[in-house]
Design a protein around this motif. Structure first.
Motif, PDB file in Angstrom:
ATOM      1  N   VAL A 119      45.631  39.278  40.179  1.00 39.53           N
ATOM      2  CA  VAL A 119      46.291  40.534  39.819  1.00 39.53           C
ATOM      3  C   VAL A 119      45.982  40.870  38.357  1.00 39.53           C
ATOM      4  N   VAL A 120      46.087  39.839  37.501  1.00 38.74           N
ATOM      5  CA  VAL A 120      45.748  40.040  36.090  1.00 38.74           C
ATOM      6  C   VAL A 120      44.273  40.405  35.952  1.00 38.74           C
ATOM      7  N   LEU A 121      43.445  39.746  36.758  1.00 42.36           N
ATOM      8  CA  LEU A 121      42.004  40.020  36.697  1.00 42.36           C
ATOM      9  C   LEU A 121      41.708  41.486  37.028  1.00 42.36           C
ATOM     10  N   GLY A 122      42.368  42.000  38.051  1.00 47.09           N
ATOM     11  CA  GLY A 122      42.138  43.393  38.435  1.00 47.09           C
ATOM     12  C   GLY A 122      42.543  44.358  37.327  1.00 47.09           C
ATOM     13  N   LEU A 123      43.689  44.081  36.693  1.00 49.40           N
ATOM     14  CA  LEU A 123      44.133  44.967  35.602  1.00 49.40           C
ATOM     15  C   LEU A 123      43.240  44.797  34.368  1.00 49.40           C
ATOM     16  N   THR A 124      42.723  43.580  34.185  1.00 49.39           N
ATOM     17  CA  THR A 124      41.788  43.361  33.079  1.00 49.39           C
ATOM     18  C   THR A 124      40.521  44.195  33.287  1.00 49.39           C
ATOM     19  N   ALA A 125      40.046  44.197  34.537  1.00 48.83           N
ATOM     20  CA  ALA A 125      38.865  45.005  34.843  1.00 48.83           C
ATOM     21  C   ALA A 125      39.131  46.474  34.521  1.00 48.83           C
ATOM     22  N   ARG A 126      40.310  46.965  34.904  1.00 50.75           N
ATOM     23  CA  ARG A 126      40.674  48.357  34.568  1.00 50.75           C
ATOM     24  C   ARG A 126      40.644  48.576  33.067  1.00 50.75           C
ATOM     25  N   ALA A 127      41.249  47.618  32.336  1.00 50.54           N
ATOM     26  CA  ALA A 127      41.314  47.766  30.875  1.00 50.54           C
ATOM     27  C   ALA A 127      39.912  47.761  30.264  1.00 50.54           C
ATOM     28  N   ALA A 128      38.979  47.056  30.912  1.00 51.67           N
ATOM     29  CA  ALA A 128      37.611  46.973  30.409  1.00 51.67           C
ATOM     30  C   ALA A 128      36.762  48.152  30.888  1.00 51.67           C
ATOM     31  N   GLY A 129      37.392  49.074  31.606  1.00 51.58           N
ATOM     32  CA  GLY A 129      36.643  50.228  32.102  1.00 51.58           C
ATOM     33  C   GLY A 129      35.817  49.927  33.333  1.00 51.58           C
ATOM     34  N   LEU A 130      36.156  48.837  34.011  1.00 51.59           N
ATOM     35  CA  LEU A 130      35.411  48.444  35.210  1.00 51.59           C
ATOM     36  C   LEU A 130      36.151  48.905  36.464  1.00 51.59           C
ATOM     37  N   GLY A 131      35.474  48.797  37.616  1.00 48.50           N
ATOM     38  CA  GLY A 131      36.054  49.275  38.865  1.00 48.50           C
ATOM     39  C   GLY A 131      36.433  48.159  39.809  1.00 48.50           C
ATOM     40  N   ALA A 132      36.894  48.567  40.993  1.00 45.66           N
ATOM     41  CA  ALA A 132      37.388  47.613  41.991  1.00 45.66           C
ATOM     42  C   ALA A 132      36.291  46.636  42.416  1.00 45.66           C
ATOM     43  N   ALA A 133      35.075  47.122  42.588  1.00 44.89           N
ATOM     44  CA  ALA A 133      34.000  46.230  43.019  1.00 44.89           C
ATOM     45  C   ALA A 133      33.688  45.207  41.939  1.00 44.89           C
ATOM     46  N   ASP A 134      33.737  45.634  40.666  1.00 44.52           N
ATOM     47  CA  ASP A 134      33.492  44.688  39.572  1.00 44.52           C
ATOM     48  C   ASP A 134      34.544  43.580  39.578  1.00 44.52           C
ATOM     49  N   ALA A 135      35.794  43.987  39.755  1.00 43.48           N
ATOM     50  CA  ALA A 135      36.877  42.993  39.780  1.00 43.48           C
ATOM     51  C   ALA A 135      36.673  42.024  40.936  1.00 43.48           C
ATOM     52  N   ALA A 136      36.280  42.565  42.102  1.00 46.43           N
ATOM     53  CA  ALA A 136      36.069  41.709  43.268  1.00 46.43           C
ATOM     54  C   ALA A 136      34.894  40.757  43.027  1.00 46.43           C
ATOM     55  N   TYR A 137      33.846  41.251  42.402  1.00 50.46           N
ATOM     56  CA  TYR A 137      32.705  40.368  42.104  1.00 50.46           C
ATOM     57  C   TYR A 137      33.111  39.222  41.177  1.00 50.46           C
ATOM     58  N   CYS A 138      33.897  39.552  40.155  1.00 48.77           N
ATOM     59  CA  CYS A 138      34.357  38.486  39.251  1.00 48.77           C
ATOM     60  C   CYS A 138      35.147  37.442  40.035  1.00 48.77           C
ATOM     61  N   ALA A 139      36.037  37.904  40.905  1.00 45.79           N
ATOM     62  CA  ALA A 139      36.902  36.979  41.644  1.00 45.79           C
ATOM     63  C   ALA A 139      36.100  36.108  42.608  1.00 45.79           C
ATOM     64  N   VAL A 140      35.205  36.702  43.373  1.00 42.47           N
ATOM     65  CA  VAL A 140      34.469  35.865  44.339  1.00 42.47           C
ATOM     66  C   VAL A 140      33.528  34.911  43.613  1.00 42.47           C
ATOM     67  N   TYR A 141      32.917  35.380  42.543  1.00 34.83           N
ATOM     68  CA  TYR A 141      31.988  34.476  41.844  1.00 34.83           C
ATOM     69  C   TYR A 141      32.745  33.298  41.250  1.00 34.83           C
ATOM     70  N   GLU A 142      33.890  33.609  40.644  1.00 34.37           N
ATOM     71  CA  GLU A 142      34.731  32.558  40.085  1.00 34.37           C
ATOM     72  C   GLU A 142      35.193  31.577  41.171  1.00 34.37           C
ATOM     73  N   SER A 143      35.435  32.090  42.382  1.00 36.01           N
ATOM     74  CA  SER A 143      35.962  31.228  43.449  1.00 36.01           C
ATOM     75  C   SER A 143      34.946  30.163  43.862  1.00 36.01           C
ATOM     76  N   VAL A 144      33.677  30.394  43.593  1.00 30.04           N
ATOM     77  CA  VAL A 144      32.674  29.380  43.946  1.00 30.04           C
ATOM     78  C   VAL A 144      32.033  28.724  42.728  1.00 30.04           C
ATOM     79  N   SER A 145      31.912  29.447  41.610  1.00 29.98           N
ATOM     80  CA  SER A 145      31.199  28.866  40.468  1.00 29.98           C
ATOM     81  C   SER A 145      32.021  27.770  39.786  1.00 29.98           C
TER      82      SER A 145
END
Lengths: 225, 224, 252
Positions: free
Chosen positions: B123-149
């Motif tokens: 949830v924090v990650l999604g709002l961080t993406a918003r604050a950084a001017g990023l979109g929903a897909a960017d937030a999702a990419y960060c989350a899935v990549y983090e889930s495996v990396s």
């Protein structure tokens, strides 16, 4: 809820000297150094020396989690609620330098839960000679080496030996047994550190941790001035 | 938006506390379920399609403007293990600190005030993406990549695995990451209008059970 | 062809004499309901599978509603086996449970066995009032003995006073997203189960997290509920683990 002021919210960011409520936070001193040099023993001795005059707490960073914290608990140097262990994911230097978020959380939680505090000691997990604390986490750092680790360590330098606010050469009582030349260590340290202070100590000796405790008191005085 | 902001947020060196967590890999290694590259790949694939898709959808939903408190409750309901809920909140709080210092925003301040002990990390990650001017897909990419990396790095440390082999696994999973992001974004962007029940709830019994086992160990290398 | 559509319904009400009446007990096609001897204030219903199934294309549903002060126990006579149908269509099995404030439901069916070639979607939704009580068991067995499983997708959602306290989906078998049999999800275990216990008392005194034997963990949820999650090599050991766990969490 106030949204109009940057100091509201649960946590300050980075090294802000004020807490979220505007009060001055505790002085944070980091203790780092190689494995087995006596960091935890020095922390324990400092707690015993200072606990009657200062409100203090300890954060440990273990390689294997909680061992150092459990040593301090067993030794009963502080009440258990004043000792917190941070888990470092096999990388103790990352947790004190590159990604300090878990440590910042730990120091702030201690201030919230047992505060107000004058001093928080943040002990690093035993690491290598390059491990230093981020200035975003601590206000001053002590680097602890020992004579048994080799009397060439001060000459070799490295960020810990060279830049720490205080260098402690520990276990001087062992010098005759391990063939370490204390005079040479002192000269090498002086060459590496110029005016930065060095303390030679044996926690088994009469003076014990007194010199380090005196240095901490001076830091506290400067912080609260 | 700037594409480089995505790299800043997705960077494993972004100082938000993730380095101390193995995503369940430490317990799986100790239990003998991961012994090498093959086991790592199967572990990561399972994680991707369970915890990965759920966190990505939560992050996408938060980035798309869904109510953070409702998302936080939805994350609770999708995380039966109390140890994992605690971990998610700790990591959320740590990310919050880094995010507010990096991309100051009134929305982040509001969430920090509402959840002083930390909201769930995605949830924090999604709002961080918003604050950084990023979109929903960017937030999702960060989350899935983090889930495996994160677990891949942990297994390199735990087993002394060849880091090139571990990175190869991540590269092989990349097309699956894309598909998981697509699903997470389609659910996540529907959440603001249709409610949080549209979010996936994929679960991994051994990640939940293993997290409880791990939390009880007296000696461990990783916090989770 | 579209398969069999059947919905069975149970309605339980306090009978005013300290017992529970069943004003609604509707069997439908393959879903036959029998009232059996209850205990004290609790009514018991047995779900009797008159034919095997569900097969591909079938849509089964069971609805149970428990009123204020009523106590209902629902079991099943035998395991349910998901089988492939004439068509490639997936089968659906929906369970809708509603328990009013002051009501209690014990939903304790036998296992669901996912046979080779089957493709079944199970959704179980329990909606509880703030003071309602629930014990819900769900066991899934992947394949009959020595058999590869079919595809099984199962979602379990539990709401208390409108708030979701548990939302879990498990997908396994051929065609499920990758890694379902790997070290993060099931790791070769062929039986997986959940036991949900909801008690208003858990607001004040949540159960403690603990392990039960080798396979089961008790996990207090965020709300007045506890989940026991278990994986086991086979149905028998799964049942033993859940039975033992139940003695730790089903305090009255």
């Amino acid at each position: 809820m106030h949204l109009d002021h940057s100091h509201h919210g649960p946590a300050a960011v980075g090294a802000d000297a004020r807490r979220a409520d505007g009060s001055r936070r505790a002085l944070r001193i980091g203790l780092g150094g190689p494995v087995g040099s006596g960091k935890t023993a020095t922390v324990a001795a400092l707690c015993r020396a200072l606990r009657d005059e200062l409100s203090l707490a300890v954060v440990t960073n273990d390689i294997y989690t909680r061992e150092d914290a459990e040593f301090l608990l067993r030794e009963a140097v502080l009440p258990p609620e004043r000792i917190t262990a941070v888990e470092t994911g096999a990388c103790p230097h990352t947790a004190i330098r590159d990604d300090i978020s878990a440590n910042l959380e730990a120091v702030e939680d201690l201030e919230d839960e047992v505060g107000p505090l004058d001093l928080i000691l943040v002990e690093s997990g035993g690491d290598n000679l390059t491990a230093t604390f981020s200035k975003g986490l601590v206000d001053a750092q002590v680097f602890v080496i020992d004579v048994a680790g080799g009397d060439d360590i001060p000459r070799k330098g490295g960020p810990g030996v060279t830049t720490a606010d205080l260098l402690v050469v520990n276990k001087t009582d062992l010098a005759p047994y391990v063939g370490s030349d204390l005079a040479r260590m002192a000269a090498d340290a002086k060459a590496q550190r110029a005016e930065l202070p060095v303390v030679f100590q044996s926690l088994r000796g009469e003076a014990g941790v007194a010199d380090v405790a005196a240095w901490v008191r001076a830091r506290i005085a400067a912080w609260t001035a | 938006m700037t594409r480089a902001a995505l790299l800043v947020l997705a960077d494993g060196r972004f100082p938000a506390g993730g380095h101390a967590h193995s995503g369940g890999a430490e317990e799986a290694v100790k239990a003998g379920r991961i012994t090498g590259v093959t086991g790592l790949e199967a572990f990561l694939r399972g994680r991707l399609h369970t915890a990965g898709v759920v966190t990505a959808a939560l992050a996408a939903a938060a980035a798309a403007g869904a109510d953070p408190a409702e998302l936080d409750a939805a994350a609770d309901a999708r995380t039966p293990s109390p140890a994992l809920r605690l971990t998610a909140r700790k990591l959320g709080r740590q990310l919050m600190r880094a995010a507010r210092a990096t991309w100051p925003s009134a929305e982040l301040d509001a969430l920090a005030g509402e959840f002083p002990a930390g909201a769930h990390q995605p949830v924090v990650l999604g709002l961080t993406a918003r604050a950084a001017g990023l979109g929903a897909a960017d937030a999702a990419y960060c989350a899935v990549y983090e889930s495996v990396s994160g677990p891949a790095t942990a297994v390199v440390r735990l087993l002394g695995l060849d880091p090139f082999a571990a990175t190869g696994v991540l590269a092989r999973l990349a097309p699956e990451l894309d598909r998981v992001v697509d699903r997470a974004v389609s659910c996540g962007t529907a959440a603001p209008t249709q409610g949080v029940d549209v979010l996936p709830a994929a679960s991994a019994p051994l990640l939940e059970i293993g997290a409880e086992v791990h939390a009880g160990w007296p000696v461990r290398l990783f916090a989770s | 062809m579209s398969g069999v559509h059947a919905t069975a319904r149970i309605g339980a009400r306090a009978d005013g004499r300290g017992g529970t009446a069943l004003p609604v007990l509707e069997s439908d096609g393959p879903l036959a309901l029998r009232r059996t001897r209850g205990t004290g204030e609790e009514a018991r219903v047995l779900l009797v599978g008159a034919m095997s199934g569900p097969l591909g294309g079938d849509r089964f549903a069971v609805e149970a509603e428990v009123g204020n002060g009523a106590r209902l126990h629902v079991g099943s006579a035998a395991a349910t086996i998901a089988l492939p149908g004439q068509t490639k269509d997936e089968a659906h099995y929906d369970v809708r449970l509603a328990v009013a404030d002051g009501g209690e439901l014990r939903w304790m069916p036998e296992q669901l066995i996912s046979a080779k070639g089957s493709d079944l979607f199970v959704t179980t939704r329990a909606d509880l009032g703030a003071d309602a009580r629930l014990v819900l068991r769900e066991e899934q067995v992947l394949g009959r003995v020595g058999e590869e499983p079919g595809r099984l997708t199962s979602r379990l959602t539990v709401r208390v006073a409108g708030r979701v306290v548990l939302d879990q989906e498990l997908a396994c078998g051929p065609g499920a997203p990758g890694g379902w049999d790997g070290p993060a999800v099931l790791a070769g275990y062929r039986a997986v189960g959940q036991l949900v216990v909801v008690r208003p008392e858990f607001h004040r005194a949540p159960t403690a997290a603990r392990s039960v034997g080798e396979y089961a963990r008790v996990m207090p949820l965020a709300g007045p509920a506890t989940l026991v999650s278990a994986v086991a090599p086979d149905a028998l050991r799964l049942r033993r683990a859940l039975d033992e766990a139940l003695t730790h969490v089903d305090i009255r």
